[in-house]
Design a protein around this motif. Structure first.
Motif, PDB file in Angstrom:
ATOM      1  N   ASP A  73       0.842  -1.198   0.000  1.00  0.00           N
ATOM      2  CA  ASP A  73       0.000   0.000   0.000  1.00  0.00           C
ATOM      3  C   ASP A  73       0.877   1.246   0.000  1.00  0.00           C
ATOM      4  N   ASP A  74       0.259   2.383  -0.247  1.00  0.00           N
ATOM      5  CA  ASP A  74       0.992   3.657  -0.269  1.00  0.00           C
ATOM      6  C   ASP A  74       1.664   3.966   1.059  1.00  0.00           C
ATOM      7  N   ASP A  75       1.121   3.429   2.154  1.00  0.00           N
ATOM      8  CA  ASP A  75       1.731   3.669   3.465  1.00  0.00           C
ATOM      9  C   ASP A  75       2.877   2.694   3.763  1.00  0.00           C
ATOM     10  N   GLY A  76       3.187   1.800   2.823  1.00  0.00           N
ATOM     11  CA  GLY A  76       4.290   0.855   2.969  1.00  0.00           C
ATOM     12  C   GLY A  76       3.882  -0.498   3.516  1.00  0.00           C
ATOM     13  N   SER A  77       2.662  -0.640   3.993  1.00  0.00           N
ATOM     14  CA  SER A  77       2.232  -1.922   4.550  1.00  0.00           C
ATOM     15  C   SER A  77       2.091  -2.976   3.445  1.00  0.00           C
ATOM     16  N   LEU A  78       2.364  -4.239   3.811  1.00  0.00           N
ATOM     17  CA  LEU A  78       2.318  -5.350   2.863  1.00  0.00           C
ATOM     18  C   LEU A  78       1.113  -6.235   3.148  1.00  0.00           C
ATOM     19  N   HIS A  79       0.433  -6.631   2.071  1.00  0.00           N
ATOM     20  CA  HIS A  79      -0.737  -7.496   2.169  1.00  0.00           C
ATOM     21  C   HIS A  79      -0.631  -8.588   1.107  1.00  0.00           C
ATOM     22  N   VAL A  80      -1.287  -9.718   1.393  1.00  0.00           N
ATOM     23  CA  VAL A  80      -1.391 -10.803   0.418  1.00  0.00           C
ATOM     24  C   VAL A  80      -2.838 -10.870  -0.026  1.00  0.00           C
ATOM     25  N   ARG A  81      -3.022 -10.881  -1.343  1.00  0.00           N
ATOM     26  CA  ARG A  81      -4.365 -11.027  -1.923  1.00  0.00           C
ATOM     27  C   ARG A  81      -4.418 -12.366  -2.643  1.00  0.00           C
ATOM     28  N   TYR A  82      -5.514 -13.080  -2.471  1.00  0.00           N
ATOM     29  CA  TYR A  82      -5.737 -14.377  -3.103  1.00  0.00           C
ATOM     30  C   TYR A  82      -6.964 -14.264  -3.993  1.00  0.00           C
ATOM     31  N   GLU A  83      -6.852 -14.794  -5.204  1.00  0.00           N
ATOM     32  CA  GLU A  83      -7.987 -14.797  -6.126  1.00  0.00           C
ATOM     33  C   GLU A  83      -8.118 -16.177  -6.750  1.00  0.00           C
TER      34      GLU A  83
ATOM     35  N   ALA B 265       1.428 -16.398   9.282  1.00  0.00           N
ATOM     36  CA  ALA B 265       1.160 -17.096  10.537  1.00  0.00           C
ATOM     37  C   ALA B 265       0.501 -18.455  10.288  1.00  0.00           C
ATOM     38  N   ALA B 266      -0.261 -18.584   9.210  1.00  0.00           N
ATOM     39  CA  ALA B 266      -0.905 -19.859   8.879  1.00  0.00           C
ATOM     40  C   ALA B 266       0.142 -20.888   8.456  1.00  0.00           C
ATOM     41  N   GLY B 267       1.128 -20.463   7.663  1.00  0.00           N
ATOM     42  CA  GLY B 267       2.295 -21.266   7.284  1.00  0.00           C
ATOM     43  C   GLY B 267       2.019 -22.629   6.675  1.00  0.00           C
ATOM     44  N   GLY B 268       3.113 -23.209   6.141  1.00  0.00           N
ATOM     45  CA  GLY B 268       3.094 -24.589   5.700  1.00  0.00           C
ATOM     46  C   GLY B 268       2.728 -24.884   4.259  1.00  0.00           C
ATOM     47  N   LEU B 269       2.188 -23.958   3.549  1.00  0.00           N
ATOM     48  CA  LEU B 269       1.772 -24.218   2.172  1.00  0.00           C
ATOM     49  C   LEU B 269       2.833 -23.754   1.178  1.00  0.00           C
ATOM     50  N   ALA B 270       2.741 -24.256  -0.048  1.00  0.00           N
ATOM     51  CA  ALA B 270       3.687 -23.857  -1.096  1.00  0.00           C
ATOM     52  C   ALA B 270       3.650 -22.349  -1.326  1.00  0.00           C
ATOM     53  N   SER B 271       2.487 -21.734  -1.208  1.00  0.00           N
ATOM     54  CA  SER B 271       2.384 -20.288  -1.409  1.00  0.00           C
ATOM     55  C   SER B 271       3.160 -19.531  -0.323  1.00  0.00           C
ATOM     56  N   HIS B 272       3.188 -20.065   0.889  1.00  0.00           N
ATOM     57  CA  HIS B 272       3.956 -19.441   1.978  1.00  0.00           C
ATOM     58  C   HIS B 272       5.452 -19.538   1.687  1.00  0.00           C
ATOM     59  N   ARG B 273       5.896 -20.703   1.225  1.00  0.00           N
ATOM     60  CA  ARG B 273       7.308 -20.880   0.896  1.00  0.00           C
ATOM     61  C   ARG B 273       7.721 -19.975  -0.254  1.00  0.00           C
ATOM     62  N   ALA B 274       6.847 -19.804  -1.246  1.00  0.00           N
ATOM     63  CA  ALA B 274       7.144 -18.916  -2.373  1.00  0.00           C
ATOM     64  C   ALA B 274       7.277 -17.471  -1.911  1.00  0.00           C
ATOM     65  N   LEU B 275       6.404 -17.047  -1.017  1.00  0.00           N
ATOM     66  CA  LEU B 275       6.478 -15.681  -0.493  1.00  0.00           C
ATOM     67  C   LEU B 275       7.751 -15.485   0.318  1.00  0.00           C
ATOM     68  N   MET B 276       8.108 -16.443   1.149  1.00  0.00           N
ATOM     69  CA  MET B 276       9.326 -16.316   1.947  1.00  0.00           C
ATOM     70  C   MET B 276      10.566 -16.277   1.061  1.00  0.00           C
ATOM     71  N   SER B 277      10.552 -17.001  -0.039  1.00  0.00           N
ATOM     72  CA  SER B 277      11.659 -16.955  -0.988  1.00  0.00           C
ATOM     73  C   SER B 277      11.783 -15.563  -1.597  1.00  0.00           C
ATOM     74  N   LEU B 278      10.650 -14.957  -1.944  1.00  0.00           N
ATOM     75  CA  LEU B 278      10.642 -13.601  -2.490  1.00  0.00           C
ATOM     76  C   LEU B 278      11.179 -12.606  -1.459  1.00  0.00           C
ATOM     77  N   VAL B 279      10.733 -12.720  -0.224  1.00  0.00           N
ATOM     78  CA  VAL B 279      11.186 -11.811   0.835  1.00  0.00           C
ATOM     79  C   VAL B 279      12.682 -12.000   1.080  1.00  0.00           C
ATOM     80  N   ASP B 280      13.148 -13.241   1.101  1.00  0.00           N
ATOM     81  CA  ASP B 280      14.581 -13.506   1.289  1.00  0.00           C
ATOM     82  C   ASP B 280      15.412 -12.836   0.205  1.00  0.00           C
ATOM     83  N   ARG B 281      14.955 -12.916  -1.040  1.00  0.00           N
ATOM     84  CA  ARG B 281      15.693 -12.289  -2.152  1.00  0.00           C
ATOM     85  C   ARG B 281      15.743 -10.767  -2.011  1.00  0.00           C
ATOM     86  N   MET B 282      14.731 -10.177  -1.385  1.00  0.00           N
ATOM     87  CA  MET B 282      14.719  -8.726  -1.191  1.00  0.00           C
ATOM     88  C   MET B 282      15.863  -8.287  -0.295  1.00  0.00           C
ATOM     89  N   PHE B 283      16.295  -9.170   0.616  1.00  0.00           N
ATOM     90  CA  PHE B 283      17.325  -8.801   1.588  1.00  0.00           C
ATOM     91  C   PHE B 283      18.703  -9.338   1.246  1.00  0.00           C
TER      92      PHE B 283
END
Length: 75
Positions: free
Chosen positions: A24-34, A52-70
């Motif tokens: 968002d414009d305020d810098g907050s991060l959200h996940v949208r599912y469709e 916080a729900a964790g354990g799914l392939a989508s969670h691992r994909a997001l964590m991989s993206l976040v790891d690459r950011m850093f």
């Protein structure tokens, strides 16, 4: 709306779904599912609530993206 990144998708005979990281414009991060099939399920939640729900392939994909950011850029 700030930046948007599709970080995971799933296609099968039962569903075609995508997970999107939104900033968002305020810098907050959200996940949208469709879910684009007949159920048409859609939701949007803060990144910490999603992870916080964790354990799914989508969670691992997001964590991989976040790891690459850093990652430290190579010289």
């Amino acid at each position: 709306m700030g930046r948007v990144n599709v970080f995971y998708q799933h296609e099968s005979s039962k569903r075609d779904a995508i997970w999107i990281l939104e900033q968002d414009d305020d810098g907050s991060l959200h996940v949208r599912y469709e879910d684009e099939m007949d159920r048409g399920e859609t939701w949007r939640k803060p990144i910490n609530e999603f992870l916080a729900a964790g354990g799914l392939a989508s969670h691992r994909a997001l964590m991989s993206l976040v790891d690459r950011m850093f990652e430290t850029p190579r010289a």
